[in-house]
Each structure stands twice: as C-alpha cells, then as structure tokens.
Scaffold this active site. Sequence first.
Site, PDB file in Angstrom:
ATOM      1  N   TYR B 124      58.442  35.833 -12.575  1.00  0.00           N
ATOM      2  CA  TYR B 124      58.549  37.293 -12.574  1.00  0.00           C
ATOM      3  C   TYR B 124      59.606  37.732 -11.569  1.00  0.00           C
ATOM      4  O   TYR B 124      59.547  37.362 -10.392  1.00  0.00           O
ATOM      5  CB  TYR B 124      57.203  37.945 -12.220  1.00  0.00           C
ATOM      6  CG  TYR B 124      57.259  39.443 -12.433  1.00  0.00           C
ATOM      7  CD1 TYR B 124      56.909  39.984 -13.663  1.00  0.00           C
ATOM      8  CD2 TYR B 124      57.726  40.294 -11.447  1.00  0.00           C
ATOM      9  CE1 TYR B 124      57.010  41.347 -13.891  1.00  0.00           C
ATOM     10  CE2 TYR B 124      57.835  41.657 -11.671  1.00  0.00           C
ATOM     11  CZ  TYR B 124      57.467  42.174 -12.896  1.00  0.00           C
ATOM     12  OH  TYR B 124      57.584  43.525 -13.134  1.00  0.00           O
ATOM     13  N   GLN B 186      52.256  44.228 -18.269  1.00  0.00           N
ATOM     14  CA  GLN B 186      52.455  43.764 -19.647  1.00  0.00           C
ATOM     15  C   GLN B 186      53.228  42.443 -19.681  1.00  0.00           C
ATOM     16  O   GLN B 186      52.965  41.586 -20.540  1.00  0.00           O
ATOM     17  CB  GLN B 186      53.135  44.852 -20.502  1.00  0.00           C
ATOM     18  CG  GLN B 186      54.517  45.305 -20.045  1.00  0.00           C
ATOM     19  CD  GLN B 186      54.469  46.445 -19.040  1.00  0.00           C
ATOM     20  OE1 GLN B 186      53.469  46.627 -18.329  1.00  0.00           O
ATOM     21  NE2 GLN B 186      55.545  47.218 -18.955  1.00  0.00           N
ATOM     22  N   ASN B 209      55.118  44.514  -7.884  1.00  0.00           N
ATOM     23  CA  ASN B 209      54.381  45.633  -7.303  1.00  0.00           C
ATOM     24  C   ASN B 209      52.865  45.443  -7.501  1.00  0.00           C
ATOM     25  O   ASN B 209      52.420  44.404  -7.964  1.00  0.00           O
ATOM     26  CB  ASN B 209      54.873  46.965  -7.899  1.00  0.00           C
ATOM     27  CG  ASN B 209      54.584  47.062  -9.391  1.00  0.00           C
ATOM     28  OD1 ASN B 209      53.730  46.350  -9.937  1.00  0.00           O
ATOM     29  ND2 ASN B 209      55.297  47.943 -10.062  1.00  0.00           N
ATOM     30  N   GLN B 254      63.819  43.091   8.764  1.00  0.00           N
ATOM     31  CA  GLN B 254      62.521  43.115   8.090  1.00  0.00           C
ATOM     32  C   GLN B 254      62.139  44.551   7.723  1.00  0.00           C
ATOM     33  O   GLN B 254      61.670  44.829   6.619  1.00  0.00           O
ATOM     34  CB  GLN B 254      61.454  42.504   9.013  1.00  0.00           C
ATOM     35  CG  GLN B 254      60.171  42.190   8.324  1.00  0.00           C
ATOM     36  CD  GLN B 254      60.372  41.240   7.163  1.00  0.00           C
ATOM     37  OE1 GLN B 254      61.170  40.321   7.244  1.00  0.00           O
ATOM     38  NE2 GLN B 254      59.693  41.483   6.065  1.00  0.00           N
ATOM     39  N   HIS B 257      63.137  46.480   4.468  1.00  0.00           N
ATOM     40  CA  HIS B 257      62.605  46.089   3.165  1.00  0.00           C
ATOM     41  C   HIS B 257      61.721  47.164   2.572  1.00  0.00           C
ATOM     42  O   HIS B 257      61.737  47.411   1.367  1.00  0.00           O
ATOM     43  CB  HIS B 257      61.735  44.828   3.308  1.00  0.00           C
ATOM     44  CG  HIS B 257      62.488  43.571   3.025  1.00  0.00           C
ATOM     45  ND1 HIS B 257      63.090  43.330   1.831  1.00  0.00           N
ATOM     46  CD2 HIS B 257      62.731  42.477   3.788  1.00  0.00           C
ATOM     47  CE1 HIS B 257      63.676  42.139   1.860  1.00  0.00           C
ATOM     48  NE2 HIS B 257      63.482  41.607   3.035  1.00  0.00           N
ATOM     49  N   GLU B 323      54.653  35.921   8.159  1.00  0.00           N
ATOM     50  CA  GLU B 323      55.494  35.356   7.107  1.00  0.00           C
ATOM     51  C   GLU B 323      56.726  34.678   7.727  1.00  0.00           C
ATOM     52  O   GLU B 323      57.033  33.540   7.415  1.00  0.00           O
ATOM     53  CB  GLU B 323      55.924  36.502   6.183  1.00  0.00           C
ATOM     54  CG  GLU B 323      56.744  36.083   5.008  1.00  0.00           C
ATOM     55  CD  GLU B 323      57.283  37.286   4.242  1.00  0.00           C
ATOM     56  OE1 GLU B 323      57.179  38.428   4.750  1.00  0.00           O
ATOM     57  OE2 GLU B 323      57.828  37.083   3.146  1.00  0.00           O
ATOM     58  N   HIS B 324      57.433  35.425   8.611  1.00  0.00           N
ATOM     59  CA  HIS B 324      58.595  34.884   9.315  1.00  0.00           C
ATOM     60  C   HIS B 324      58.285  34.845  10.809  1.00  0.00           C
ATOM     61  O   HIS B 324      57.877  35.859  11.371  1.00  0.00           O
ATOM     62  CB  HIS B 324      59.825  35.777   9.141  1.00  0.00           C
ATOM     63  CG  HIS B 324      60.140  36.116   7.718  1.00  0.00           C
ATOM     64  ND1 HIS B 324      59.641  37.236   7.086  1.00  0.00           N
ATOM     65  CD2 HIS B 324      60.897  35.465   6.792  1.00  0.00           C
ATOM     66  CE1 HIS B 324      60.090  37.275   5.843  1.00  0.00           C
ATOM     67  NE2 HIS B 324      60.847  36.217   5.624  1.00  0.00           N
ATOM     68  N   ASP B 357      66.650  33.871   4.305  1.00  0.00           N
ATOM     69  CA  ASP B 357      66.457  34.689   3.100  1.00  0.00           C
ATOM     70  C   ASP B 357      67.449  34.318   2.007  1.00  0.00           C
ATOM     71  O   ASP B 357      67.150  34.408   0.821  1.00  0.00           O
ATOM     72  CB  ASP B 357      66.655  36.174   3.430  1.00  0.00           C
ATOM     73  CG  ASP B 357      65.523  36.737   4.264  1.00  0.00           C
ATOM     74  OD1 ASP B 357      64.438  36.125   4.262  1.00  0.00           O
ATOM     75  OD2 ASP B 357      65.727  37.781   4.908  1.00  0.00           O
ATOM     76  N   GLU B 411      20.514  11.673  -8.080  1.00  0.00           N
ATOM     77  CA  GLU B 411      20.899  13.028  -8.488  1.00  0.00           C
ATOM     78  C   GLU B 411      20.266  13.409  -9.823  1.00  0.00           C
ATOM     79  O   GLU B 411      20.588  14.448 -10.391  1.00  0.00           O
ATOM     80  CB  GLU B 411      22.430  13.136  -8.592  1.00  0.00           C
ATOM     81  CG  GLU B 411      23.135  12.978  -7.248  1.00  0.00           C
ATOM     82  CD  GLU B 411      24.634  13.311  -7.304  1.00  0.00           C
ATOM     83  OE1 GLU B 411      25.171  13.441  -8.423  1.00  0.00           O
ATOM     84  OE2 GLU B 411      25.230  13.443  -6.229  1.00  0.00           O
ATOM     85  N   HIS B 416      24.516   8.795 -16.468  1.00  0.00           N
ATOM     86  CA  HIS B 416      25.552   8.243 -15.588  1.00  0.00           C
ATOM     87  C   HIS B 416      25.179   6.821 -15.175  1.00  0.00           C
ATOM     88  O   HIS B 416      26.022   5.918 -15.158  1.00  0.00           O
ATOM     89  CB  HIS B 416      25.707   9.106 -14.329  1.00  0.00           C
ATOM     90  CG  HIS B 416      26.491  10.367 -14.535  1.00  0.00           C
ATOM     91  ND1 HIS B 416      26.089  11.369 -15.360  1.00  0.00           N
ATOM     92  CD2 HIS B 416      27.686  10.779 -14.008  1.00  0.00           C
ATOM     93  CE1 HIS B 416      26.987  12.359 -15.340  1.00  0.00           C
ATOM     94  NE2 HIS B 416      27.963  12.014 -14.525  1.00  0.00           N
TER      95      HIS B 416
END
Lengths: 426, 426
Positions: B124, B186, B209, B254, B257, B323-324, B357, B411, B416
């Site tokens: 995506y 979708q 998103n 950062q 963004h 994250e960074h 990046d 068990e 088995h």
Amino acid sequence: MKTVIYDKNKDLEKLLKRNDDARDDIRNAVLEIIKGVKTDGNAALLYYTQTLDHCELTQLQVTEAEIQEAFDSVPDSLLDIIREAAGNIRAFHEKQLETTWTYEPKPGVVLGQHITPIGRVGLYVPGGKATYPSTVLMDAIPALVAGVESLVMVTPPGRDGKINPNILAAAKIAGVQEIYKIGGAQAIAALAYGTETIKPVNKIVGPGNIYVATAKKEVFGKVDIDMIAGPSEVLIIADEHANPVYAAADLLSQAEHDEMAMPILVTTSEDLGKQVIAEVYRQIEADLGRKDIARKSVDDFGFVFIVNDLDEAFELSNQIAPEHLELLIENPMSALEKVKNAGAIFMGAYTPEPLGDYFAGPNHTLPTSGTAKFSSPLGVYDFIKKSSILSYDQRCLGDVYQKIAAFARSEGLDAHAKAVERRFEN
Amino acid sequence: MKTVIYDKNKDLEKLLKRNDDARDDIRNAVLEIIKGVKTDGNAALLYYTQTLDHCELTQLQVTEAEIQEAFDSVPDSLLDIIREAAGNIRAFHEKQLETTWTYEPKPGVVLGQHITPIGRVGLYVPGGKATYPSTVLMDAIPALVAGVESLVMVTPPGRDGKINPNILAAAKIAGVQEIYKIGGAQAIAALAYGTETIKPVNKIVGPGNIYVATAKKEVFGKVDIDMIAGPSEVLIIADEHANPVYAAADLLSQAEHDEMAMPILVTTSEDLGKQVIAEVYRQIEADLGRKDIARKSVDDFGFVFIVNDLDEAFELSNQIAPEHLELLIENPMSALEKVKNAGAIFMGAYTPEPLGDYFAGPNHTLPTSGTAKFSSPLGVYDFIKKSSILSYDQRCLGDVYQKIAAFARSEGLDAHAKAVERRFEN
C-alpha cells in the site's frame, strides 16, 4: 471421508469450508470484557472468573506453594519425560538464536542490526477439558531462549480454584514463575492493559478459544500477538508404498483434537486411498479413546485427494498450506524444495506428527487454517526484535548530503533537506 | 516544547498522550467497504474510488505505457538518486537473507528449518498531498530480495485519474510491475479478498491513514499485515557537547511530517536543552517550508527531558521506544548495549534521520508509537516464512516412542499415543 479427484480449477477453499468470518456478537462481548478490565482491574477479573469460569477466587496469583504441591503430585516418570522433551525443545530453539551484526560498506560508514529480546511476554494456556502441558513448554521455552526477562503465564482455574497439576509442573520445568488464575478475554485484557497487580506485557502468545482469539485480535497494536489459531490440520502425501495403517493412525491423531480438525490424505494411489479410509474407520471402531470427536472430524472434514503424480500432490499441498505436512514417500528429504507452504514437515514413515507435538524439539505451535502461506512456527524470532544501526562520518555524509536533500525536496519535505544541509553550511 | 525534569515515577504515557483507542464509527465504515468489495468486486472499487477519491476510472490497473510516461517525465538527476538509494537499500537487505538449515542432533535424526518466500504480497502506498517514492523502495525491495514472486502495489489516484510520476518511477526502479489505482479501505479489501481482476495476496504492508490501518487490522488473520503505523517520533539523546543547530534541525525533520509527530530531546545538559528550544523556534521562523505543521507538532508534542546522566537517558528512551533514536553523544557505538527498544539508531553528529529515511540502506518503515517494544523495522524477515523439518529413522523413534505415548496419554490424547505405538506393534 470424501474422496476427491484433484482438479486444479476447482474452488479448493469452498470444498474445504475453511471460514474466516468474524462474529459480531462475540466481538461485542469481548469488547465489553476488555472495557471492564481496563476500568476495574482486578475487581473485573474476579467478577468475570466468577461469572464465566464459575470459580470464586480470593487471590489471582498462583503461589509458590501451589506450584510445588502440583509438582510433587506428578509421577516422577512423567516429570522425566517432560524434562527430556524440554531439553530437546531448548536445544532446537537455541539454533534459532540471532545476534547483533554490523558491517562497513565503505570506510566511514557502519550499518547493522541490533538484536534485543522483548521485555515482557504473556503466555496464554487454555484450561477446561483439554489441558496441554506440552504447550507450556512449546510457548515458554523459545521466549526464555530468546532472553525475555519477564514471562507471565495465565490459565483459567477449574471450579475448585485449582490449575491442572501437569500444567504447573511443566511451567516449573520450563522456568515460568509468575502465573495467574485467569482465562478468556479477561486474561488477554489484563495482559495487554495491566491491572493493580498484573504488569502489562509487550506480546501475548498461545492458543485459546474464539473469545481468546477475538480478544487477541482486538488488543493487537497495543501489544503484539502471535498468529490467531484456527482448527488444525494434517496433510499426508503418500505414494503407493506407504503403510495405510500408519497413515490412518496419523490422520486420526489430528482428528481426535477437535470435531473441526481436518485430516487430509493426498495420494498418487487410488488403491491406497481406499485402504486408508477403511483403516481409519476400523481404528476408530476398534479401540480409539476419543472416537466420537475423531469420527465427526473424519466424516465432516476428512478428505482423500487422488492426484496424478507427486508434483500435483505438492501443488495441492501448497495451496492448502497445512499446519502439519507428512511425507510418506520415498526419499522425502529430496522433495523438500517442492514444499512452499507448511507449518512443519514430517519426513518418512517413522516421523509421525505426535513425535513433533511432544518430543523432537521443533515447535508444535504452528500456523493453522492455511496461514502457513504467510506465517511460521512459533520460534525464538517471535520473542526478539531488531533495531537498525546507522553511522556515517562527516566525510561520508558530505559525499551524499546533496542527493539526500534533493530526494527529500522531491517529496516536499523541506526540513528533511535542511537537516542534512545545515551540517555543511559553513 | 515542554521542558520536563525526568522522574521515573511519573506516568510517561499520560504525559506523551499516545493514544490507542479504536474508533467505532471508523470501524463500521471500514466494515461496510470491505463487505462491498467482497460482494461486488471491481464494481465496488470503481464506486468507492468515485465517491471517496472523487475520481471516475475506467480501468483499475496502471498500464505499462502510463508507467513509462511517468518515468520519462522524471528528471534524470532524480532518477539517478533513486537508483543509488535503491542500490543501497538492496545491499543492506541482502544481509538479512536467511537460508534453510538442517542438523543431526544424533545419528538417525535430522531437524531443521526450511525457508520460503511468501507467495504474493500487496504494497500500500498512500496518495494525497504527501507522496513518498522512498516508501515504494523501502517496502518493495525487501520483498523482492526475499524472493517474493508476485508483488502488487496499490495507490489512490488523484482526481485526474493519475498517479504521482515519482511513485511510478520508483516502482519501476524497484521492480514492481503490477499496480492498481485504488486506495483506502477498499484497496485493502481488494488485496485481502481479491476481485475479478485482482488476485488476493498473502500479506499487506505499507503505511496509510486511519481507514487503511483499520482495514488492515480487520483483514489480519485472513492475510498477514505489517505493524499498524501511528504518528512517528524521533528521540535525540544529547550530551553537553552536542550541536544545538543539528539537534534542532533533526527534531524539525520529524515535526514537519505531521502535526501529531513527536520530537523529543533527552539531555544531560539543561543549558543545551534551552539552546535547542531557542534554535527550533528560530529555524521554524527563519526558513522552514512546512512551518505551520512543524510548529504545531513542536508546540503540542515536543518535549525536552532533562536527565541526570546517560543511563537515565537510555532508561527513558527505552520506555518511550522511539521509532528513530539519535545519539548525539561521545562514542555512540559503545552505548549500543544500553538500547533496548528503538526502531533505528542513528549514531553521532553526521548520521541525521533523513540519511536513513532516504539513502543509507536500512529500512525507513519502522515501528512507531512505542511499538518498538515488540516489533522491528520492515525487513526481508517480513517476507519469508519458516517450516520446521523433522526426520527420525525407525531405530530413533523406537528409542522414544513409549515416552511420547505416555506424554500424549497424560493429556488425554489417545490417538496420538496410538499413532506412535502402531509402528511397533509387531
């Protein structure tokens, strides 16, 4: 068992009736429970354990004395077997350990990958009729091999407030010390969000019923989870030399798990197919302990596929992506490269599925219901994480900073460009 | 920016306002869309693209001619930069390749781990105002290095029915050929369930998103997904020798963004903290392209933490799990072992975040919002899966089958036990 002549153009998923529909009533019940635990903590756990597990607890945590008492009640012969299995499981999973690496693609540049264990992990162990100490070993040992410092187990108590002693003994042998008597969605909520006494975890693993699975999916993102387990399956690829008695027995070892378990034979020999079906029903009637469950699984979800050759057998198997794949064929190891999707591969007549379920060492927590197309057995890799390592010196950044700035500006990210440019302004 | 004297007993998550609440209105809208695509396939995709993306399409798939036209419209200088970045990304990810292994714990027993690529993967790529060709490289290249045979990209078209040419050029350079003009929930539904023309995938990766993220969580289980991305963050650990101009510039890279991006400085020097704050606002006013976004991010989510020493700095950083993580300290490589939770670690004054990046090679798709506590950068390991290999000969199974049978019976799993016993009945 249905016998089907394999046709690659048929809709296989429709035939197998594997289902992925979520149920909104279950999800709503689970959301309610999660909300309750987030809001009321331990009080909610006690409430749900009373109403759902019919057990009135005064204390959530299993005491050291309870663990010791359980351990002492298990026969030494079984403890020895559990210890030997644990040793085999540990030895196999130690082969999966990864270590931090770095390299210098050119002087002045270091790149790499830093490996760290996940800090705290929660292990769900189902209760009820089927209690599986083997699952305690299979889920706890890889986490401990990975170096997880804090491991907590949850399992629902019986109506008497007790945990199956074999479960506690396996936990003690594996090295799990922190155990709570909670189950269901409330246990998953407690692990994800924490309560007054239960510290939240970073990851939850282990099988459970549909409420547990739905709760795991719901808290995913807040914590990591392992794959959501569905009904399990075995697929046996057999040529005309295979022993029908062994094949039937192995199909039944899957079938006895669950009325929705799926035992599948794929064979190049129509004759063998017939023999296996006859043998399956003979063994069910002759002496099988859980014959009602096994018969229903075989009747409703059992398949014998007849294929033209082994290539077609592997093509079909890769489409089904079975949890367990048994190769009852000549030279199974040479067929390894044909296997694209399978949880675990059992090679030859003397490697039946129960060997892997209990003893050999590889994990028995495997991707079910076709998820072997994208996931793996539980392993040490599920309990570690990676951090990239980057180091450039002034000269090396100087060589490329204008390219970085141009790339950033092409994306409209001005401050990214400036961050490299400001280092070379003077 | 808020200045905070670090206190380990304070509720950090409350301070940071990182939120994990799901929204039911969004989930219901997403479920409706998924149902529509499952039922009506391509017709639903065209309908949602018209109503949600305001674009009337006649054809979903991007043609070869469209890709070539886009490619030809991108300046050669930018194509060269994208190619060089792609080469660096490929070289780093090739270091992550794993291969099948087997070993013999004793004669007659073979155990191992078989490695296979995931068959088909969906990527995506967000559209809209921010289009990131770098993300195409970062998501596609590891999949192709892993050996994924079938890779499909989806990205929403503009109102004119076109895709940003830099996105298509990056796809061509990375090696992605199958591209559809669809976005939102979708697109995720089409990848997970397939339509008349789009073959379903096994795994979906890439940022998006809240609708995309919610749809990914919803189809998880049917397919695998990568971690769900939230607002991103940078955390800079700086000692008194750090350059406040660099630190401020990196915080702003950062901050630009997203208004919810989180720029955090952790420093042993209160004086440096003050200088960085002054410099951040100076740079915003002086010349920053996206100054309104950056200012809001800094005002609402910017923090300067003052700590007593570097150990406390790493303790705080590990709690935040950024994250960074940038280390603007002396001898950053020697501090590596103190890092427990971070997506990527940028070492020293000349390794700013934008280097990672765009260019250095390690992945820029990183765990956000604290998920570095349990997840890793996107990597080749996300596009492969493992199958366990087990092989016992008759003698070796004979040595242990009674133990396996006893464990199985403990068990309650009779079939088995019988599966191993029947092999030694005669």
